[in-house]
Design a protein around this motif. Structure first.
Motif, mmCIF file in Angstrom:
data_model
loop_
_atom_site.group_PDB
_atom_site.id
_atom_site.type_symbol
_atom_site.label_atom_id
_atom_site.label_comp_id
_atom_site.label_asym_id
_atom_site.label_seq_id
_atom_site.Cartn_x
_atom_site.Cartn_y
_atom_site.Cartn_z
ATOM 1 N N THR A 1 0.814 -1.206 0.000
ATOM 2 C CA THR A 1 0.000 0.000 0.000
ATOM 3 C C THR A 1 0.853 1.264 0.000
ATOM 4 N N LYS A 2 0.205 2.347 -0.326
ATOM 5 C CA LYS A 2 0.844 3.659 -0.261
ATOM 6 C C LYS A 2 1.354 3.934 1.153
ATOM 7 N N GLU A 3 0.535 3.614 2.155
ATOM 8 C CA GLU A 3 0.915 3.893 3.542
ATOM 9 C C GLU A 3 2.185 3.145 3.932
ATOM 10 N N PHE A 4 2.308 1.898 3.495
ATOM 11 C CA PHE A 4 3.487 1.113 3.859
ATOM 12 C C PHE A 4 4.730 1.632 3.138
ATOM 13 N N VAL A 5 4.603 1.962 1.873
ATOM 14 C CA VAL A 5 5.747 2.461 1.114
ATOM 15 C C VAL A 5 6.191 3.821 1.654
ATOM 16 N N GLU A 6 5.250 4.656 2.036
ATOM 17 C CA GLU A 6 5.623 5.949 2.629
ATOM 18 C C GLU A 6 6.296 5.742 3.985
ATOM 19 N N PHE A 7 5.859 4.755 4.740
ATOM 20 C CA PHE A 7 6.527 4.433 6.005
ATOM 21 C C PHE A 7 7.990 4.059 5.760
ATOM 22 N N LEU A 8 8.242 3.212 4.768
ATOM 23 C CA LEU A 8 9.616 2.813 4.463
ATOM 24 C C LEU A 8 10.468 4.011 4.059
ATOM 25 N N ARG A 9 9.870 4.933 3.340
ATOM 26 C CA ARG A 9 10.598 6.136 2.926
ATOM 27 C C ARG A 9 10.900 7.047 4.108
ATOM 28 N N ASP A 10 9.906 7.281 4.954
ATOM 29 C CA ASP A 10 10.029 8.319 5.974
ATOM 30 C C ASP A 10 10.759 7.857 7.227
ATOM 31 N N GLU A 11 10.699 6.563 7.541
ATOM 32 C CA GLU A 11 11.324 6.078 8.773
ATOM 33 C C GLU A 11 12.810 5.750 8.589
ATOM 34 N N ASN A 12 13.284 5.705 7.376
ATOM 35 C CA ASN A 12 14.673 5.304 7.116
ATOM 36 C C ASN A 12 15.626 6.449 7.426
ATOM 37 N N VAL A 13 16.532 6.216 8.366
ATOM 38 C CA VAL A 13 17.555 7.215 8.696
ATOM 39 C C VAL A 13 18.951 6.639 8.464
ATOM 40 N N THR A 14 19.022 5.511 7.766
ATOM 41 C CA THR A 14 20.289 4.786 7.632
ATOM 42 C C THR A 14 20.850 4.821 6.224
ATOM 43 N N ASP A 15 20.008 4.531 5.224
ATOM 44 C CA ASP A 15 20.495 4.433 3.846
ATOM 45 C C ASP A 15 19.414 4.945 2.904
ATOM 46 N N ASP A 16 19.558 4.671 1.615
ATOM 47 C CA ASP A 16 18.613 5.186 0.629
ATOM 48 C C ASP A 16 17.611 4.137 0.169
ATOM 49 N N ARG A 17 17.515 3.004 0.862
ATOM 50 C CA ARG A 17 16.622 1.935 0.397
ATOM 51 C C ARG A 17 15.157 2.352 0.455
ATOM 52 N N GLY A 18 14.789 3.137 1.438
ATOM 53 C CA GLY A 18 13.406 3.568 1.557
ATOM 54 C C GLY A 18 12.990 4.476 0.421
ATOM 55 N N ILE A 19 13.814 5.451 0.087
ATOM 56 C CA ILE A 19 13.479 6.360 -1.005
ATOM 57 C C ILE A 19 13.577 5.641 -2.339
ATOM 58 N N THR A 20 14.498 4.673 -2.455
ATOM 59 C CA THR A 20 14.576 3.870 -3.682
ATOM 60 C C THR A 20 13.276 3.113 -3.908
ATOM 61 N N MET A 21 12.772 2.466 -2.866
ATOM 62 C CA MET A 21 11.517 1.731 -2.995
ATOM 63 C C MET A 21 10.380 2.679 -3.336
ATOM 64 N N TYR A 22 10.334 3.817 -2.698
ATOM 65 C CA TYR A 22 9.257 4.772 -2.967
ATOM 66 C C TYR A 22 9.294 5.254 -4.415
ATOM 67 N N ASN A 23 10.476 5.569 -4.916
ATOM 68 C CA ASN A 23 10.594 6.051 -6.295
ATOM 69 C C ASN A 23 10.192 4.969 -7.294
ATOM 70 N N LEU A 24 10.578 3.714 -7.024
ATOM 71 C CA LEU A 24 10.172 2.614 -7.898
ATOM 72 C C LEU A 24 8.660 2.427 -7.863
ATOM 73 N N TRP A 25 8.101 2.502 -6.682
ATOM 74 C CA TRP A 25 6.651 2.380 -6.519
ATOM 75 C C TRP A 25 5.931 3.443 -7.349
ATOM 76 N N GLU A 26 6.422 4.667 -7.306
ATOM 77 C CA GLU A 26 5.816 5.752 -8.078
ATOM 78 C C GLU A 26 5.975 5.531 -9.575
ATOM 79 N N SER A 27 7.166 5.104 -9.989
ATOM 80 C CA SER A 27 7.470 4.975 -11.415
ATOM 81 C C SER A 27 6.723 3.827 -12.082
ATOM 82 N N PHE A 28 6.405 2.791 -11.313
ATOM 83 C CA PHE A 28 5.786 1.601 -11.887
ATOM 84 C C PHE A 28 4.302 1.490 -11.557
#
Length: 774
Positions: free
Chosen positions: A515-542
């Motif tokens: 869901t959108k809510e879960f993908v946004e959680f992965l993006r916003d809670e990540n303070v370690t690396d870029d995996r959260g924003i990578t997943m969010y960008n892929l989710w948006e693009s596809f």
């Protein structure tokens, strides 16, 4: 003066409150599990080596191709998992070790699971749940105990070697679950056929047709929590393993295996379900459905026996979205053709996972509609870890003018938002943080995506499997929560009060991977690396993980006004199940229901699986009918082009004034299940309405290509009312032209063309049709 038509195609950010958890002081010892430990199982061979014999000979049955199309082969490349792995390590340091055990067992066994973020894993490790791991596993059994005493071949051949390896382990697990696997250090391959004559060393293994082999990674618990005498889950002493390794004493994360164990499928006779079993009519194990029996050879060597019980190595589940993203994360490491084939198999499973029936009765001045859903699977519907996965009912009511007057469970494809109206029914599980744990981890009590910290379940209304009892599900840690299912119930009913003006009801059952809510959680809670924003960008693009239609039904409540002209389409030999490139036939009927001359248009549309309405694929205008004339044509032939996506289609015929008014319609379904090398190139319709009874379209139109979103190519269709100068071009979001599809003069008629976008970057593109161009 030129005229323009523009459509948008997608080629394969409201920010929520961010709640950063306080890390708990865990170490890798908190997540220790018994069984084989790192450096105790030898070296894993690459799957490429297995391909020499088990690939490149028959894509329909061979292990290599079908395994590569599964998420089992991509479990360590899955960008959603990688983003979630980061959050787990943030919340509970070293917890990622437990995740890597099942997502990269080869990397874990060869000692590369530390650091527990997976950064030490190599390309071989990203082959995930691969051949050598599965074909070296040993059934967890205590020393001196023969797990298959009635099998003389196992007892004589394999049992002595199993005992020899088990004796090298410090702790032999007593359960199948939580990644507590045992993997032999001997490089011999294990399989279920006694009569196999492999060109490598092998051991006969009945464990590979045993359901327990699947339970190894499909019953998952959090070992940092243990159930107390009051049934609550409390944290263990930090820095120490769980007091015992019983999965049912730990906090439940996933219970797919145990749900099956408690079902009627886990019986000697199993359950009649030929839609899942391949060559089997009755299914009783996970393998029967997810590695169904097919007919074929297991390898490409001369003399290989043709078996009717060859297990198809596709391990298909319900994930239709993540396979689209793999190539973007790890270019060149995955077989995108195999993955796309796996998506189609997942769609087929989803379309057969539930049976739905819609009924309605008068309730005063309104209508009371009921949706009955039957779970046709051997586990909860849906099952697995709740990383946003959900199923919901979309209910629509229309009046006599076909206007929408009621909707529940509306989903916006552009925003990826599901409307939570007061009537909506969403089947899901919501774990979260208890009141007692909340101040410790600095997260408000309630449902939470912080899975490694969750210690309670706030909701679980997922539909149980056949054979369900509340006592059994309570024992395995998967009871209904905030919902009620009586013992024996494997279905659910949902009622809707619909307005008095309702004339037609349409209900759809949707499945969504995340869901959108879960993908946004992965993006916003990540303070370690870029995996959260990578997943969010892929989710948006596809395409933002569009839902898949699992089932659909409709009901007419009020008699419609008898149309002047009516249309019927009666399919020959239903149900229609055909390959792309094939064809089906039907009887087409046009009826003038009046005593006057009538003129009508006829056009055919498709409801394409996982895309939506497409067409018209055929159009006939200004058909003249004498008073009370019935125009009947048997053996009308519809060709299915080779590019048609697999899945279940609605084939819809309309009559009326095209693009202005629908007078009547008819519909039936057909299913495309595979592809042929030869066949039609277009959606050709023949033997019904000929050029003598119709004229060309009276309007110019362009139709969105499909699939959309897409990976490499899509089809664009358009019609011309008269001879025109035509220019069709593709533009990117910056307004720059990236492709010219056609530029020249064309005669009036219907046209289709293909855009090959393999050299274009992922993103949004526009198709512009310029009529009367200079």
């Amino acid at each position: 003066m030129p005229r323009y038509t523009v459509i948008m195609l997608t080629v394969l950010c409201f920010l929520p409150m961010v709640l950063f958890a306080d890390p708990v002081p865990t170490t890798i010892d908190d997540f220790f599990m018994p069984g084989s430990q790192p450096l105790q199982s030898g070296t894993m061979e690459r799957p490429d080596r297995c391909d020499n014999c088990h690939g490149d000979y028959n894509l329909d049955v061979e292990p290599a191709y079908n395994w590569r199309g599964s998420m089992m082969s991509q479990a360590m490349r899955d960008p959603l998992f990688l983003a979630f792995l980061t959050i787990a390590n943030q919340d509970a340091p070293e917890s990622g070790d437990l995740c890597i055990r099942c997502h990269s067992p080869g990397g874990w066994l060869e000692g590369r699971s530390e650091p527990t973020d997976g950064s030490a894993l190599n390309e071989d490790d990203r082959e995930s749940v691969q051949c050598d791991f599965c074909h070296k596993v040993v059934k967890p059994t205590q020393l001196g105990v023969n797990p298959y005493p009635d099998d003389p071949d196992y007892t004589a051949d394999t049992y002595p070697r199993d005992q020899e390896y088990l004796a090298t382990l410090d702790i032999i697990p007593e359960w199948s679950g939580n990644g507590m696997f045992i993997v032999d250090s001997d490089n011999a391959k294990r399989g279920p056929y006694v009569d196999a004559e492999a060109r490598h060393q092998m051991f006969y293994s009945p464990f590979h047709t045993d359901i327990d082999v699947c339970g190894t990674c499909h019953d998952v618990s959090n070992p940092a929590f243990t159930k107390d005498e009051n049934g609550k889950y409390v944290p263990n002493t930090f820095g120490e393993p769980a007091p015992d390794f019983d999965p049912y004493s730990m906090f439940p994360i996933e219970r797919t295996y145990s749900e099956w164990k408690m079902s009627d499928y886990n019986t000697p006779e199993g359950v009649y379900a030929p839609q899942f079993g391949g060559n089997l009519d009755y299914v009783r194990t996970c393998q029967d459905c997810h590695m169904r029996d097919v007919t074929g050879a297991g390898c490409n060597k001369n003399g290989s026996p043709i078996r009717d019980d060859l297990a198809l190595h596709d391990m298909t589940g319900g994930n239709t979205f993540m396979p689209l993203l793999i190539e973007s994360v790890y270019p060149g490491e995955a077989d995108t053709v195999a993955l796309n084939s796996g998506i189609q198999r997942a769609i087929y499973l989803l379309e057969n996972a539930a049976t739905m029936e819609l009924t309605a009765v008068e309730q005063g001045e309104n209508y009371l509609a009921n949706v009955n859903l039957i779970n046709e699977t051997g586990h909860k519907l849906p099952s697995g870890y709740p990383e946003g996965r959900r199923i919901w009912i979309n209910m629509k009511a229309y009046d006599l003018n076909d206007a929408l007057i009621y909707e529940s469970g509306a989903y916006n494809l552009e925003t990826a938002e599901l409307t939570h109206d007061e009537d909506v029914k969403i089947y899901e599980i919501k774990p979260g943080i208890s009141e007692s744990l909340s101040p410790v981890v600095n997260i408000p009590a309630g449902p939470s995506f912080h899975f490694v910290l969750n210690d309670t379940v706030y909701k679980d209304n997922r539909i149980p499997a056949r054979g369900f009892t509340n006592a059994d599900y309570e024992m395995i840690g998967s009871p209904p929560v905030d919902y009620n299912y009586p013992d024996g119930q494997y279905w659910d009913d949902t009622e809707y009060m619909l307005p008095e003006a309702t004339a037609k009801i349409v209900v759809s059952l949707y499945y969504q991977t995340t869901t959108k809510e879960f993908v946004e959680f992965l993006r916003d809670e990540n303070v370690t690396d870029d995996r959260g924003i990578t997943m969010y960008n892929l989710w948006e693009s596809f395409g933002k993980c569009p839902p898949v239609v699992m089932a659909k039904d409709s009901l007419l409540l009020e008699p419609q006004e008898y149309p002047d002209v009516s249309i019927e389409m009666i399919p020959d030999n239903p149900p229609i199940v055909i390959p792309a490139g094939g064809y089906f036939t039907f009887t087409g009927i046009l009826t003038n229901n009046t005593a006057e001359q009538q003129t009508t248009d006829v056009w055919i549309m498709l409801d394409v699986p996982n895309y939506g309405m497409y067409g018209p694929i055929q159009q006939f205008n200004n058909i003249s009918l004498a008073p009370n004339q019935v125009l009947t044509a048997p053996n009308v032939r519809q060709d299915i082009p080779g590019f048609a996506p697999l899945g279940l289609y609605d084939y819809i015929g309309y009559c009326g004034n095209y693009d202005i008014e629908i007078e009547d319609s008819a519909v039936f379904q057909f299913e495309v299940i595979s592809s042929m090398k030869k066949g039609a190139d277009e959606w050709n319709l023949s033997n019904w309405i000929t050029s003598e009874t119709s004229q060309l379209a009276s309007a110019t139109d362009i139709f969105v290509g499909y699939p959309n979103p897409f990976n490499n190519s899509t089809m664009i269709s358009y019609s011309l009312a008269v001879d025109e100068k035509v220019e069709i071009a593709v533009y990117n979001i910056a307004g720059q032209r990236v492709a010219m599809l056609y530029n020249g003069r064309q005669s009036a008629g219907n046209y289709s063309l293909q855009w090959d976008a393999k050299d274009c970057n992922s993103g949004v593109y526009f198709i512009k049709l310029n009529i009367g161009a200079h």
